[in-house]
Design an enzyme around this catalytic site. Structure first.
Site, mmCIF file in Angstrom:
data_model
loop_
_atom_site.group_PDB
_atom_site.id
_atom_site.type_symbol
_atom_site.label_atom_id
_atom_site.label_comp_id
_atom_site.label_asym_id
_atom_site.label_seq_id
_atom_site.Cartn_x
_atom_site.Cartn_y
_atom_site.Cartn_z
ATOM 1 C CE1 TYR A 199 -3.225 2.832 1.188
ATOM 2 C CE2 TYR A 199 -1.636 3.355 2.933
ATOM 3 C CZ TYR A 199 -3.045 3.237 2.046
ATOM 4 O OH TYR A 199 -3.836 4.522 3.051
HETATM 5 N N1 LIG Z 1 -9.186 6.430 6.735
HETATM 6 C C1 LIG Z 1 -7.431 6.812 6.817
HETATM 7 O O1 LIG Z 1 -6.957 7.066 8.174
HETATM 8 C C2 LIG Z 1 -6.396 7.219 6.086
HETATM 9 C C3 LIG Z 1 -5.637 7.389 6.109
HETATM 10 C C4 LIG Z 1 -4.022 7.970 5.434
HETATM 11 C C5 LIG Z 1 -5.171 7.816 4.028
HETATM 12 N N2 LIG Z 1 -6.121 7.470 3.425
HETATM 13 C C6 LIG Z 1 -6.523 7.551 1.997
HETATM 14 O O2 LIG Z 1 -7.466 8.430 2.422
HETATM 15 C C7 LIG Z 1 -8.027 7.983 0.687
HETATM 16 C C8 LIG Z 1 -9.368 8.104 0.983
HETATM 17 O O3 LIG Z 1 -9.865 7.308 2.501
HETATM 18 P P1 LIG Z 1 -10.659 6.880 3.675
HETATM 19 O O4 LIG Z 1 -10.621 6.901 5.025
HETATM 20 O O5 LIG Z 1 -12.266 7.940 2.941
HETATM 21 O O6 LIG Z 1 -11.874 5.984 2.508
HETATM 22 P P2 LIG Z 1 -13.235 4.350 2.472
HETATM 23 O O7 LIG Z 1 -13.529 5.141 3.392
HETATM 24 O O8 LIG Z 1 -11.809 3.226 2.557
HETATM 25 O O9 LIG Z 1 -13.040 4.813 1.211
HETATM 26 C C9 LIG Z 1 -12.292 4.560 -0.134
HETATM 27 C C10 LIG Z 1 -13.268 4.696 -1.510
HETATM 28 O O10 LIG Z 1 -12.294 4.325 -1.930
HETATM 29 C C11 LIG Z 1 -12.577 3.807 -3.138
HETATM 30 N N3 LIG Z 1 -12.326 2.655 -4.865
HETATM 31 C C12 LIG Z 1 -12.107 1.904 -3.623
HETATM 32 N N4 LIG Z 1 -11.871 0.297 -5.002
HETATM 33 C C13 LIG Z 1 -12.212 1.465 -5.547
HETATM 34 C C14 LIG Z 1 -12.332 1.431 -7.610
HETATM 35 N N5 LIG Z 1 -11.372 0.373 -8.562
HETATM 36 N N6 LIG Z 1 -13.264 2.513 -8.195
HETATM 37 C C15 LIG Z 1 -13.802 3.400 -7.630
HETATM 38 N N7 LIG Z 1 -13.272 3.484 -6.185
HETATM 39 C C16 LIG Z 1 -13.070 2.652 -5.614
HETATM 40 C C17 LIG Z 1 -14.224 2.870 -2.699
HETATM 41 O O11 LIG Z 1 -15.413 2.907 -2.416
HETATM 42 P P3 LIG Z 1 -16.383 1.233 -2.905
HETATM 43 O O12 LIG Z 1 -17.372 1.909 -2.585
HETATM 44 O O13 LIG Z 1 -16.803 1.092 -4.570
HETATM 45 O O14 LIG Z 1 -15.614 0.445 -2.305
HETATM 46 C C18 LIG Z 1 -14.154 4.162 -1.448
HETATM 47 O O15 LIG Z 1 -15.214 4.942 -2.401
HETATM 48 C C19 LIG Z 1 -7.390 6.519 0.270
HETATM 49 O O16 LIG Z 1 -6.995 6.645 -0.628
HETATM 50 C C20 LIG Z 1 -7.096 6.328 1.692
HETATM 51 O O17 LIG Z 1 -5.681 5.311 1.402
HETATM 52 C C21 LIG Z 1 -7.313 7.293 4.589
#
Ligand SMILES: NC(=O)c1ccc[n+]([C@@H]2O[C@H](COP(=O)([O-])OP(=O)(O)OC[C@H]3O[C@@H](n4cnc5c(N)ncnc54)[C@H](OP(=O)(O)O)[C@@H]3O)[C@@H](O)[C@H]2O)c1
Length: 184
Positions: A157
């Site tokens: 990742y």
């Molecule tokens: N949460 C944290 O603590 C954290 C920390 C550091 C970085 N981030 C980054 O911030 C971003 C958002 O995080 P989050 O926590 O809000 O994530 P999340 O709630 O898990 O949401 C991930 C999103 O990515 C979408 N996705 C996954 N595969 C996809 C695909 N093939 N095509 C289109 N959409 C796809 C999911 O859609 P589906 O509904 O279709 O699955 C969902 O909308 C991510 O890139 C994550 O790596 C998060």
């Protein structure tokens, strides 16, 4: 156009069910954002997210978008821009993967890389081009601390986010002076 206070009036979220993406959308709607496009894989969760944002007073629509289908990005994303200016694009899609499984199954690791990196490269370039054509706007890219330094627990990742980081920083440099800003 951003309003006089610099708040975006229109928002495109790539990864329309992302918790961070939706929390950001809620904040922006409270501040003045009026139209929101949630782009994501079609699902009840995507429609629920749109309905929740509508209740806050925004004009919200959903658009099918799959990060893994890079070949479709130009058509899908450019169409959104033809229907009205977008002040801010929030690139919020991403998958964490499962490090142990991904080490055992290289194709599963590739899926993480393709979603987080190559999917973001194609979607990011298409959106950057569309923002440049309209002459204004921001591309906000959600990276991760895991991309700053390799860690045993999540280096697959992390490597995808490291690539995303460099790509987005470079894209920001490339767009300098165009009126389009990239924030990582
Ligand atoms: N949460 C944290 O603590 C954290 C920390 C550091 C970085 N981030 C980054 O911030 C971003 C958002 O995080 P989050 O926590 O809000 O994530 P999340 O709630 O898990 O949401 C991930 C999103 O990515 C979408 N996705 C996954 N595969 C996809 C695909 N093939 N095509 C289109 N959409 C796809 C999911 O859609 P589906 O509904 O279709 O699955 C969902 O909308 C991510 O890139 C994550 O790596 C998060």
């Amino acid at each position: 156009m951003k309003d006089a206070f610099g708040a975006p009036q229109s928002l495109l979220v790539l990864g329309g069910t992302s918790e961070i993406g939706l929390a950001t959308a809620r904040r922006l709607i409270a501040r003045r954002t009026r139209t929101v496009c949630l782009a994501g894989r079609p699902s009840p969760a995507l429609e629920r997210a749109a309905a929740e944002l509508r209740e806050l007073g925004a004009d919200v629509r959903t658009v099918p978008f799959d990060a893994l289908d890079s070949a479709s990005h130009e058509e899908v994303l450019c169409k959104i821009f033809t229907e009205g200016d977008i002040d801010m694009v929030l690139l919020a899609f991403g998958v964490l993967g499962d490090q142990a499984r991904d080490e055992e199954e290289p194709l599963s690791a590739v899926r993480v890389a393709q979603t987080n990196y190559t999917g973001a490269v194609s979607a990011g370039l298409v959106c950057a081009g569309a923002l440049q054509a309209q002459g204004h706007g921001s591309l906000v890219v959600l990276s991760a601390a895991a991309g700053e330094r390799a860690r045993r627990a999540d280096f697959i990742y992390g490597s995808s986010k490291a690539g995303l980081d460099v790509f987005a920083q470079g894209l920001g440099d490339a767009l300098h002076g165009t009126g389009v800003h990239v924030m990582v």
